[in-house]
Write a protein that holds these residues in place. Structure first.
Motif, PDB file in Angstrom:
ATOM      1  N   SER A  97     -31.387  45.479 -13.139  1.00 42.81           N
ATOM      2  CA  SER A  97     -30.944  46.871 -12.776  1.00 42.81           C
ATOM      3  C   SER A  97     -30.371  47.143 -14.306  1.00 42.81           C
ATOM      4  O   SER A  97     -30.282  46.414 -15.045  1.00 42.81           O
ATOM      5  CB  SER A  97     -29.871  46.846 -11.996  1.00 42.81           C
ATOM      6  N   ILE A  98     -29.969  48.541 -14.446  1.00 42.94           N
ATOM      7  CA  ILE A  98     -29.147  49.226 -15.523  1.00 42.94           C
ATOM      8  C   ILE A  98     -27.874  49.375 -14.749  1.00 42.94           C
ATOM      9  O   ILE A  98     -27.961  50.372 -13.689  1.00 42.94           O
ATOM     10  CB  ILE A  98     -29.761  50.274 -16.290  1.00 42.94           C
ATOM     11  N   CYS A  99     -26.865  49.016 -15.077  1.00 41.50           N
ATOM     12  CA  CYS A  99     -25.374  49.411 -14.461  1.00 41.50           C
ATOM     13  C   CYS A  99     -24.464  49.917 -15.542  1.00 41.50           C
ATOM     14  O   CYS A  99     -24.404  49.580 -16.531  1.00 41.50           O
ATOM     15  CB  CYS A  99     -24.703  47.800 -14.120  1.00 41.50           C
ATOM     16  N   LEU A 100     -23.888  50.977 -14.998  1.00 36.76           N
ATOM     17  CA  LEU A 100     -22.821  51.793 -15.560  1.00 36.76           C
ATOM     18  C   LEU A 100     -21.598  51.737 -15.021  1.00 36.76           C
ATOM     19  O   LEU A 100     -21.614  51.510 -13.751  1.00 36.76           O
ATOM     20  CB  LEU A 100     -23.032  53.308 -15.822  1.00 36.76           C
ATOM     21  N   VAL A 101     -20.158  51.407 -16.005  1.00 36.27           N
ATOM     22  CA  VAL A 101     -19.014  51.102 -15.215  1.00 36.27           C
ATOM     23  C   VAL A 101     -18.082  52.333 -15.872  1.00 36.27           C
ATOM     24  O   VAL A 101     -18.113  52.647 -17.093  1.00 36.27           O
ATOM     25  CB  VAL A 101     -18.507  49.782 -15.463  1.00 36.27           C
ATOM     26  N   ARG A 102     -17.468  52.919 -14.784  1.00 34.69           N
ATOM     27  CA  ARG A 102     -16.108  53.944 -15.236  1.00 34.69           C
ATOM     28  C   ARG A 102     -14.996  53.128 -14.658  1.00 34.69           C
ATOM     29  O   ARG A 102     -14.914  52.499 -13.657  1.00 34.69           O
ATOM     30  CB  ARG A 102     -16.380  55.343 -14.751  1.00 34.69           C
ATOM     31  N   LEU A 103     -13.772  53.517 -15.361  1.00 37.65           N
ATOM     32  CA  LEU A 103     -12.502  52.906 -15.023  1.00 37.65           C
ATOM     33  C   LEU A 103     -11.675  54.053 -14.237  1.00 37.65           C
ATOM     34  O   LEU A 103     -10.491  53.668 -13.790  1.00 37.65           O
ATOM     35  CB  LEU A 103     -11.961  52.360 -16.325  1.00 37.65           C
ATOM     36  N   ASP A 104     -11.871  55.456 -14.805  1.00 37.08           N
ATOM     37  CA  ASP A 104     -10.916  56.218 -14.284  1.00 37.08           C
ATOM     38  C   ASP A 104     -10.821  56.676 -12.764  1.00 37.08           C
ATOM     39  O   ASP A 104     -10.416  57.658 -12.351  1.00 37.08           O
ATOM     40  CB  ASP A 104     -10.988  57.633 -15.122  1.00 37.08           C
ATOM     41  N   GLY A 105     -11.783  56.223 -11.955  1.00 35.07           N
ATOM     42  CA  GLY A 105     -11.973  56.563 -10.615  1.00 35.07           C
ATOM     43  C   GLY A 105     -12.979  57.883 -10.210  1.00 35.07           C
ATOM     44  O   GLY A 105     -13.160  57.985  -9.072  1.00 35.07           O
ATOM     45  N   ARG A 106     -13.328  58.411 -11.324  1.00 37.85           N
ATOM     46  CA  ARG A 106     -14.304  59.625 -11.238  1.00 37.85           C
ATOM     47  C   ARG A 106     -15.605  59.097 -10.541  1.00 37.85           C
ATOM     48  O   ARG A 106     -16.129  58.070 -10.954  1.00 37.85           O
ATOM     49  CB  ARG A 106     -14.470  60.671 -12.489  1.00 37.85           C
ATOM     50  N   THR A 107     -16.431  59.894  -9.618  1.00 38.01           N
ATOM     51  CA  THR A 107     -17.661  59.390  -9.389  1.00 38.01           C
ATOM     52  C   THR A 107     -18.492  60.132 -10.488  1.00 38.01           C
ATOM     53  O   THR A 107     -18.027  61.078 -11.242  1.00 38.01           O
ATOM     54  CB  THR A 107     -17.857  60.202  -7.907  1.00 38.01           C
ATOM     55  N   TYR A 108     -19.877  59.442 -10.504  1.00 36.62           N
ATOM     56  CA  TYR A 108     -20.804  59.962 -11.370  1.00 36.62           C
ATOM     57  C   TYR A 108     -21.479  61.319 -10.769  1.00 36.62           C
ATOM     58  O   TYR A 108     -21.518  61.494  -9.521  1.00 36.62           O
ATOM     59  CB  TYR A 108     -22.012  59.084 -11.374  1.00 36.62           C
ATOM     60  N   THR A 109     -21.692  62.321 -11.846  1.00 39.72           N
ATOM     61  CA  THR A 109     -22.348  63.393 -11.376  1.00 39.72           C
ATOM     62  C   THR A 109     -24.079  63.363 -11.117  1.00 39.72           C
ATOM     63  O   THR A 109     -24.315  62.370 -11.429  1.00 39.72           O
ATOM     64  CB  THR A 109     -22.148  64.444 -12.453  1.00 39.72           C
ATOM     65  N   SER A 110     -24.696  64.498 -10.806  1.00 38.17           N
ATOM     66  CA  SER A 110     -26.032  64.328 -10.536  1.00 38.17           C
ATOM     67  C   SER A 110     -26.851  64.458 -11.943  1.00 38.17           C
ATOM     68  O   SER A 110     -27.453  63.540 -12.055  1.00 38.17           O
ATOM     69  CB  SER A 110     -26.533  65.774  -9.899  1.00 38.17           C
ATOM     70  N   LYS A 111     -26.021  64.836 -13.007  1.00 42.17           N
ATOM     71  CA  LYS A 111     -26.799  64.627 -14.243  1.00 42.17           C
ATOM     72  C   LYS A 111     -26.461  63.315 -14.729  1.00 42.17           C
ATOM     73  O   LYS A 111     -27.482  62.929 -15.272  1.00 42.17           O
ATOM     74  CB  LYS A 111     -26.000  65.548 -15.307  1.00 42.17           C
ATOM     75  N   ASP A 112     -25.450  62.736 -14.322  1.00 42.01           N
ATOM     76  CA  ASP A 112     -25.325  61.180 -14.704  1.00 42.01           C
ATOM     77  C   ASP A 112     -26.357  60.461 -14.325  1.00 42.01           C
ATOM     78  O   ASP A 112     -26.897  59.597 -14.687  1.00 42.01           O
ATOM     79  CB  ASP A 112     -23.804  60.710 -14.454  1.00 42.01           C
ATOM     80  N   ARG A 113     -26.569  60.773 -13.070  1.00 42.64           N
ATOM     81  CA  ARG A 113     -27.705  59.896 -12.140  1.00 42.64           C
ATOM     82  C   ARG A 113     -29.196  60.309 -12.835  1.00 42.64           C
ATOM     83  O   ARG A 113     -29.778  59.327 -12.856  1.00 42.64           O
ATOM     84  CB  ARG A 113     -27.700  60.352 -10.788  1.00 42.64           C
ATOM     85  N   GLU A 114     -29.279  61.632 -13.171  1.00 41.77           N
ATOM     86  CA  GLU A 114     -30.870  61.655 -13.742  1.00 41.77           C
ATOM     87  C   GLU A 114     -30.872  60.935 -15.155  1.00 41.77           C
ATOM     88  O   GLU A 114     -32.033  60.470 -15.636  1.00 41.77           O
ATOM     89  CB  GLU A 114     -30.922  63.141 -14.030  1.00 41.77           C
ATOM     90  N   LEU A 115     -29.794  60.913 -16.051  1.00 40.38           N
ATOM     91  CA  LEU A 115     -29.785  60.174 -17.145  1.00 40.38           C
ATOM     92  C   LEU A 115     -30.036  58.758 -16.968  1.00 40.38           C
ATOM     93  O   LEU A 115     -30.878  57.936 -17.721  1.00 40.38           O
ATOM     94  CB  LEU A 115     -28.456  60.265 -17.987  1.00 40.38           C
ATOM     95  N   LEU A 116     -29.480  58.106 -15.811  1.00 45.97           N
ATOM     96  CA  LEU A 116     -29.735  56.821 -15.720  1.00 45.97           C
ATOM     97  C   LEU A 116     -31.046  56.329 -14.973  1.00 45.97           C
ATOM     98  O   LEU A 116     -31.591  55.582 -15.561  1.00 45.97           O
ATOM     99  CB  LEU A 116     -28.312  56.229 -14.454  1.00 45.97           C
TER     100      LEU A 116
END
Length: 744
Positions: A97-116
């Motif tokens: 897989s490719i995994c992304l990690v955020r620390l601020d508790g925000r969920t990823y947006t639809s644009k973030d998902r498309e980029l991934l």
């Protein structure tokens, strides 16, 4: 499948920055370290156990998307403080897989998902194009990754970090187990620090736990001074090692790659990976392991240095006990967890330790403090706290103490234990102590309040003569509040014109004529009214206002005498002012007095300077120079409270004084006490021998007047003749000479 870091890393960096992530990783299912990675969780502040949790969550997300054919994306926000977004990467036999990690508790947006998703397609395209790297590039990336993992590790995170690193090394190399061992010179053995995976059933004793260097096993005996990597396989004939492994793990035979940890040219341990059965270790893999071993050595050295700095920052150098900083932080933590925690704070101070230092020297004094510290530590339970604040001051926290009586009993036991003689350098030393006690009560207290209250109780114990225990109570609380109020207001009392001078007349006992006045400072407190000096003078000294107040009194006395001289035909003949030793030896005191005499037009003989006998004797060399300067001006000099300072004839002879003021303690019961009469008679004869005048203080009754006249002391002051008076009333006394003091 081996991905080319130089090709994939720019893609991961762009993806992480675009999605505001701290890291982007390409991982294989069940892998430890990423195949390719960008970003650093440790650099972002994720360390220790939190980093382990994050790595486990990333592996779980990788496994989920790689194995679930229906899932293109997986987002995990269940782990506190983390949001993980993963998508599958698959090509031929590779699943990951490719995994992304955020620390601020925000969920990823639809644009973030498309980029991934687009990034995953590009990664697959790289695989299809055959862009693979050689083993050397991947191993270099492995070393870089480990270096990032070890970034900023502290002693608190060390154990967790080491286990995570060896577990990920084991997964990366496909090993069955990975271990880290340290050499212990005291045990003369190799000690297992940690292993992955941890054995579920460890024999007792563990044949792999502590292995002496002096052993028949050639591999473990080699560990003490191992300098180069060591590789062994089942076919190498290392039967004793294979037998030890079989006894500790149940595995019949293994292949081992082991590299030394070398620090300052000394082997401090080894890092090893084991494969069950046969395995070939390449030179590139061994070089990578050596580099990682070097990183672990650097980590050990850095953590050891930090621990040393931390120890010095939190421990007293002489005794090894906690210092004030450690004590305050620990008690703060206890009170934050439970503001009403049942505990008692004991503030202990040795009685008369200065005598030990003066007589036996400071080395013996320091050894005595060390012995006392150990005795205090031995006098309490293991979970109680003993700290040294400074000098001979110690503070103790007794936990699970909920009553005043229990705290007082414990303090008395400690006091009795400390008072027992100690053998220090061949000297039998016995010193008592004083202890102030405060119990954390129903009302929550801060550390400062507990320490302050215990300190007030300690001062009370000291005032009682030492060797005593005093528990802080409401009376002491009131005393503390009064003192705090005095300290706060005293700092501005002079500027606010709250100080007053009263004057106690001095008389000739033969005819009642006023021979002078003594200036006495009073404080017109805004709320408590007029306060005598004994109500606040100790606070003045503690907050270093003595010099400022002393100069104010001296100038005000001179100004008042000048006013009397201008406004009355019969002013007092002179004014006397009490001066402390600190004021007397301060810079240009003689010059200051000369300026006042000139400013107010006074004759030098109209000003008297008084200094206590005990002060003169303690500072005689420095004081004498100033007294000689004052004598040169023509100022009258008097020794106050004479008879209490134990001055010798030789010392008295060299002092340029005019008057001895006999202390009130010898005058108050003069008519009844033959001993007091003998002392006063001796002082009078001594004064006559040196051509000095005597003045008796504290005359309270006519019998004392009669006795003083009979003994030849003709001048006195006291309540029998006059209390201290405001300036305007003094003139009435001066205009009425011949006050009937003695019935003839």
């Amino acid at each position: 499948m081996k991905l080319d870091p130089e090709t994939i890393q720019p893609l991961l960096e762009a993806l992480a920055r675009a999605t505001d992530s701290i890291s982007a990783d390409v991982l294989a299912v069940e892998a430890g370290m990423p195949l390719v990675s960008w970003g650093s969780a440790p650099a972002a502040g994720v360390k220790g156990k939190d980093l382990t949790v994050m790595r486990d969550a990333i592996r779980a997300a990788t496994a989920h998307v790689a194995r679930d054919a229906s899932a293109d994306l997986f987002e995990d926000a269940e782990t506190p403080g983390l949001t993980i977004l993963a998508t599958k990467v698959a090509y031929r036999d590779f699943r990951g897989s490719i995994c992304l990690v955020r620390l601020d508790g925000r969920t990823y947006t639809s644009k973030d998902r498309e980029l991934l998703l687009v990034s995953a397609q590009l990664c697959t395209a790289v695989m299809e194009a055959g862009e693979i790297t050689d083993q050397h590039g991947r191993l270099d990336a492995l070393v870089t990754y480990v270096a990032a993992e070890l970034m900023g590790v502290t002693a608190r995170d060390l154990a967790e970090t080491l286990f995570r690193v060896i577990s990920e090394l084991g997964r990366y190399f496909g090993a069955d187990t990975c271990f880290l061992r340290h050499n212990d010179p005291e045990l003369q053995a190799s000690v297992l620090v940690d292993e992955w995976p941890r054995r579920p059933d460890v024999p007792d004793p563990d044949p792999l736990g502590i292995v002496p260097w002096d052993t028949d096993d050639p591999i473990f005996s080699m560990i003490k001074d191992q300098r180069e990597p060591f590789i062994t396989r089942p076919s190498d004939g290392q039967l004793s090692y294979q037998e030890r492994v079989r006894a500790g793990s149940g595995v019949p035979e293994v292949s081992l790659a082991m590299v030394p940890l070398i620090h300052d040219d000394t082997t401090s341990g080894v890092l090893g990976l084991i494969h069950f059965g046969d395995r070939i270790w390449t030179r590139a893999e061994v070089r990578a392991l050596r580099a990682i071993a070097s990183l672990l050595v650097q980590l050990d050295a850095r953590v050891a240095a930090e621990e040393s700095l931390h120890h010095h920052a939190y421990h007293d150098e002489l005794t090894g006990l906690w210092n004030r900083r450690a004590f305050v932080e620990d008690l703060n933590a206890v009170l934050e967890a439970d503001p009403r925690a049942p505990l008692a704070v004991l503030f202990a101070d040795m009685d008369r330790l200065k005598t030990v230092n003066d007589v036996l020297g400071h080395t013996v004094g320091d050894n005595f403090i060390q012995a006392v510290a150990q005795r205090l530590r031995d006098s309490v339970r293991p979970h109680d706290v003993v700290a040294r604040l400074a000098g001979d001051e110690f503070v103790i926290v007794l936990h699970d103490i909920g009553s005043i009586s229990a705290a007082e009993r414990a303090a008395r036991r400690i006091l009795d234990r400390v008072a027992e003689p100690l053998d220090v350098g061949g000297h039998a030393i016995s010193r008592s102590a004083s202890i102030g006690v405060v119990v954390n009560g129903d009302m929550p207290s801060t550390v400062d309040e507990l320490l302050g209250n215990a300190d007030v109780a300690l001062l009370e114990a000291k005032e009682r003569g030492g060797d005593s225990v005093v528990v802080f109570n409401d009376d002491l609380r009131s005393k503390l509040l009064v003192r705090a109020d005095l300290e706060l207001r005293l700092r501005t009392a002079i500027a606010n014109n709250e100080m007053r001078l009263y004057f106690q007349p001095e008389f000739d006992l033969r005819d009642g004529r006023m021979t002078g006045v003594e200036a006495l400072v009073r404080w017109q407190h805004p709320e408590r009214g007029l306060l005598a000096a004994d109500a606040f003078i100790s606070v003045v000294e503690e907050i270093n206002l003595s010099a400022e107040l002393g100069r104010w009194v001296l100038e005000e006395a001179c100004r008042q005498l000048a006013t009397w001289k201008r406004t009355s035909p019969v002013p007092p003949p002179l004014v006397r002012v009490n001066i402390s030793a600190g004021e007397l030896i301060s810079a240009d005191f003689v010059g200051f007095v000369a300026t006042l005499l000139s400013r107010y037009g006074l004759a030098p003989a109209e000003l008297g300077i008084e200094i206590t006998e005990s002060t003169v004797m303690r500072e005689i060399d420095d004081v004498q120079a100033t007294l000689n300067g004052l004598r040169g001006l023509g100022v009258t000099l008097a020794i106050d409270d004479f008879g209490t300072g134990y001055s010798s004839l030789a010392q008295l002879k060299q002092l340029p004084v005019d008057i001895l003021k006999i202390d009130r303690s010898f005058v108050s019961a003069l008519a009844e006490s033959s001993g007091d009469r003998a002392i006063v008679a001796a002082i009078v004869r001594l004064a006559e021998a040196f051509n000095l005048t005597t003045v008796a203080e504290g005359v309270e009754d006519p019998a004392a007047v009669t006795t003083l006249l009979d003994l030849g002391c003709y001048r006195a002051q006291g309540f029998f003749m006059s209390k201290p008076l405001p300036a305007q009333v003094v003139l009435e006394q001066a205009r009425n000479p011949g006050v009937p003091l003695r019935m003839v």
